[in-house]
Structures are given as structure tokens and as C-alpha cells.
Design an enzyme around this catalytic site. Sequence first.
Site, mmCIF file in Angstrom:
data_model
loop_
_atom_site.group_PDB
_atom_site.id
_atom_site.type_symbol
_atom_site.label_atom_id
_atom_site.label_comp_id
_atom_site.label_asym_id
_atom_site.label_seq_id
_atom_site.Cartn_x
_atom_site.Cartn_y
_atom_site.Cartn_z
ATOM 1 N N ASN A 42 94.306 -40.412 56.465
ATOM 2 C CA ASN A 42 94.069 -39.120 57.108
ATOM 3 C C ASN A 42 93.568 -39.367 58.527
ATOM 4 O OD1 ASN A 42 91.255 -39.676 57.002
ATOM 5 N ND2 ASN A 42 91.048 -38.651 55.018
ATOM 6 N N GLN A 43 93.235 -38.305 59.245
ATOM 7 C CA GLN A 43 92.860 -38.442 60.650
ATOM 8 C C GLN A 43 91.582 -39.262 60.821
ATOM 9 O OE1 GLN A 43 93.000 -34.787 62.832
ATOM 10 N NE2 GLN A 43 92.055 -35.620 64.665
ATOM 11 N N PHE A 44 90.583 -39.011 59.999
ATOM 12 C CA PHE A 44 89.336 -39.766 60.078
ATOM 13 C C PHE A 44 89.591 -41.253 59.857
ATOM 14 C CE2 PHE A 44 85.783 -41.760 57.802
ATOM 15 C CZ PHE A 44 84.713 -41.500 58.658
ATOM 16 N N GLU A 45 90.403 -41.573 58.872
ATOM 17 C CA GLU A 45 90.673 -42.974 58.540
ATOM 18 C C GLU A 45 91.470 -43.667 59.634
ATOM 19 O OE1 GLU A 45 90.548 -41.817 53.809
ATOM 20 O OE2 GLU A 45 92.463 -41.922 54.875
ATOM 21 N N SER A 90 97.051 -35.738 57.602
ATOM 22 C CA SER A 90 96.431 -34.469 58.016
ATOM 23 C C SER A 90 95.871 -34.605 59.415
ATOM 24 C CB SER A 90 95.320 -34.068 57.036
ATOM 25 O OG SER A 90 94.381 -35.122 56.885
ATOM 26 N N PRO A 99 93.234 -21.216 53.606
ATOM 27 C CA PRO A 99 91.775 -21.089 53.477
ATOM 28 C C PRO A 99 91.256 -21.841 52.259
ATOM 29 C CG PRO A 99 92.868 -19.056 52.807
ATOM 30 C CD PRO A 99 93.929 -19.926 53.412
ATOM 31 N N THR A 144 94.151 -33.789 47.213
ATOM 32 C CA THR A 144 95.397 -33.720 47.976
ATOM 33 C C THR A 144 95.847 -35.087 48.483
ATOM 34 O OG1 THR A 144 94.103 -33.154 49.937
ATOM 35 C CG2 THR A 144 95.031 -31.331 48.675
ATOM 36 N N GLY A 145 94.895 -35.981 48.777
ATOM 37 C CA GLY A 145 95.264 -37.298 49.286
ATOM 38 C C GLY A 145 96.081 -38.102 48.290
ATOM 39 N N ASP A 146 95.641 -38.128 47.039
ATOM 40 C CA ASP A 146 96.367 -38.874 46.014
ATOM 41 C C ASP A 146 97.700 -38.239 45.680
ATOM 42 O OD1 ASP A 146 94.559 -41.061 45.243
ATOM 43 O OD2 ASP A 146 93.208 -39.426 44.768
#
Length: 350
Positions: free
Chosen positions: A178-181, A215, A262, A268-270
Site C-alpha cells: 500500500n502507499q505507506f509501505e 491504494s 465511506p 482488503t489487502g489480503d
Amino acid sequence: MSYAENCAKRVLSIQSHVVSGCKFSDQMTFSMLHAESSFEILFLPKDVGNKAAVFPLQLLGFDVDVVNSVHFSNHTGYKQGVEGDVLKGDQLRDILSGLERNGLLTNVGTILTGYIGSESFLEAVLDVVERVRQNSKTHFRYVCDPVLGDDGRFYVPSELVDVYKRRVIPIADVLTPNQFEVEKLTGITITNFEDAKKACRRLHDMGPSLVVITSLLLRDESAAKESVAQNPAISVVASQKVKATNDSDSVRLWRISCPVLPGRYTGTGDLFAALLLAHTSSACNDSSIDIPSALEQVVNTMYAVIERTHAHSQTFPDISNPFARELQLIQSKKEIESPPKRFRAVPCDE
């Protein structure tokens, strides 16, 4: 079905598992649950592991061999706590040895990994990948979701960032951060699409031929234009490194955006990593993967599942109830098997 096709349909999935529920929630350490443990694992809010990955893969025709890195009664969002066990690195190696002795590693086409909370278990996972790759008699892929954290905080010890950079990413074929990772793994802060392209290139230089950022919340105008209605847009970017005829590398990029729904829905990642594995598995090599088609099938399925989960949550008097926000996977069987055609992937020049 040929031997190679059978192998492509066999997956070894090493992830967390809960008996009831489709998510972990509220950061908690294993040492809080079992005081006698001498090690600590941080459980992440976004991951549900095999509970989210196995059903979609089986529905799409895959034979999934499951290794549960943790096996809990329920996720950590429930007020009365959890019961269960955490698999140790030596136990994982024992399982691998049993499979190897019985010739059960020769036809594994893909290894899928998600949340890994300690360096010792991560080292054991690396042993598994190496030995399966050596035993494989067909095209083998390692699909890695490098779970580190989200929303500005770590779910694992921060020291694992360096382990992923040095040991894990170089042997991965497909990476789904994801974006943070991405930002932690590359040192690049992503505020626009150009930053995302630079980050993908840096990850390619570490090893993987396919990088999919799952994401991205971008502030550039192009993301806003791709949003449907007036909701903020979330983007997924796929970057594929391919060998040119002169042995030099070229990079192809695609992007797909959809409105942000919302609420907060974990797991969702897996689900994303499992769907991406499924929709890119038919190719015998990474350069022949139809990335736009795979991306569209994954994102449209994800959106349908989250949309249904949001509608489900609205039927509860208290939407903070953990059960209200469990991913509605079984109810989304039709969309998993036949993804809607709502959002389209667009090519982006390197």
C-alpha cells in the site's frame, strides 16, 4: 488440463487465520495475550490472511495449500479477547520438510505471503520460498504482500523494513504494497503520480518484475478527474518491468481509479493480493500477463465486495460493532467469479 496448468493452479498460502470473522482490528501484541511468550508480534488492523484469501482463490479454480501463521478464535476487535496459537519458525520448517519428503513441493506454482510479525518467522518463510523454488518443475512465482502498516503507523516492528528490503523483495516476483509501505520501502513520499512512478522504479531495481500499489490517495488533478461523482478518488498503480530485445529493461504502467467508499473495511489487502494472483496466473511468464485486464478484474471485484460490505454495515444499529464490518465475501460470490466492468485501467507513459 496439462501438468503446467495444474501447477499454475496450486498455491501455498502462508498467512494468518481466524476461525470466526474476516479481520484483525485494534493493534494488539501476542505477548499481551500469552504472557509466557518471550517474543512479541503486532497484529495489524488491515489483514485477515487466509480467511480472506482462500475462498476467492478456490472459487476461481485454485488448489490452495494453507499454512496458518496464527490460528485464533476471532480477531482482536472483539472485547472479550481471543484464544489461539502462533506458529513458530521451526514449526513452519517442520511442515515444509514433511511436504518435501513426500514430493509435495514439485507442483507448487505460487507462494503467497501476507502478514509476518517477527524476523524469525520471516527467515523461515524465506527458507520455504527458496526450497519450493528449487523443487518446482514448472514456472514458479512468489507473490508478496509486504505488510508493514498503514495510515501512518507500523503494524510490525519497524526493523522489518530493512529485512524486506535486503532479503524478501529481491526474491519476490510480484509485490503488492500500500502507499505507506511503498514510502517506507523506498524512502519516497508519494504526493502525486510522478512520485508513484519513481517509487515503482526503485522497487523494480530491488527485484520484482510486477509491482502493484494497492491504494494511493493522490492530490494531483489527474486523480481527481478520474473520480466518479464527487467522492475523493483512490488509485491503484501497476508497474511491469519487461526485458526488451536488446536485454535492456522497459517499464509499462497502468492506473485505475475509483471513488473512496465511506467507512473503514479491513481485510482488503489480503483479498487484493489473492485476486491479483488469480487473475495473473494464466501466463507462463510475467511479460505475457495482460495487466490492464487483470487490474480491472481485481479492482472491480474489490469495489463490489466493499460496496456490499458497506451496505451490510448500515443494517446494524451500531456500526462500530466488529461484526458489522466483516467483508461480505460469501455474499459476493457472483462478483468474484464474474467481475463487474465498471472501472477501466488506463496506460501511463513511463
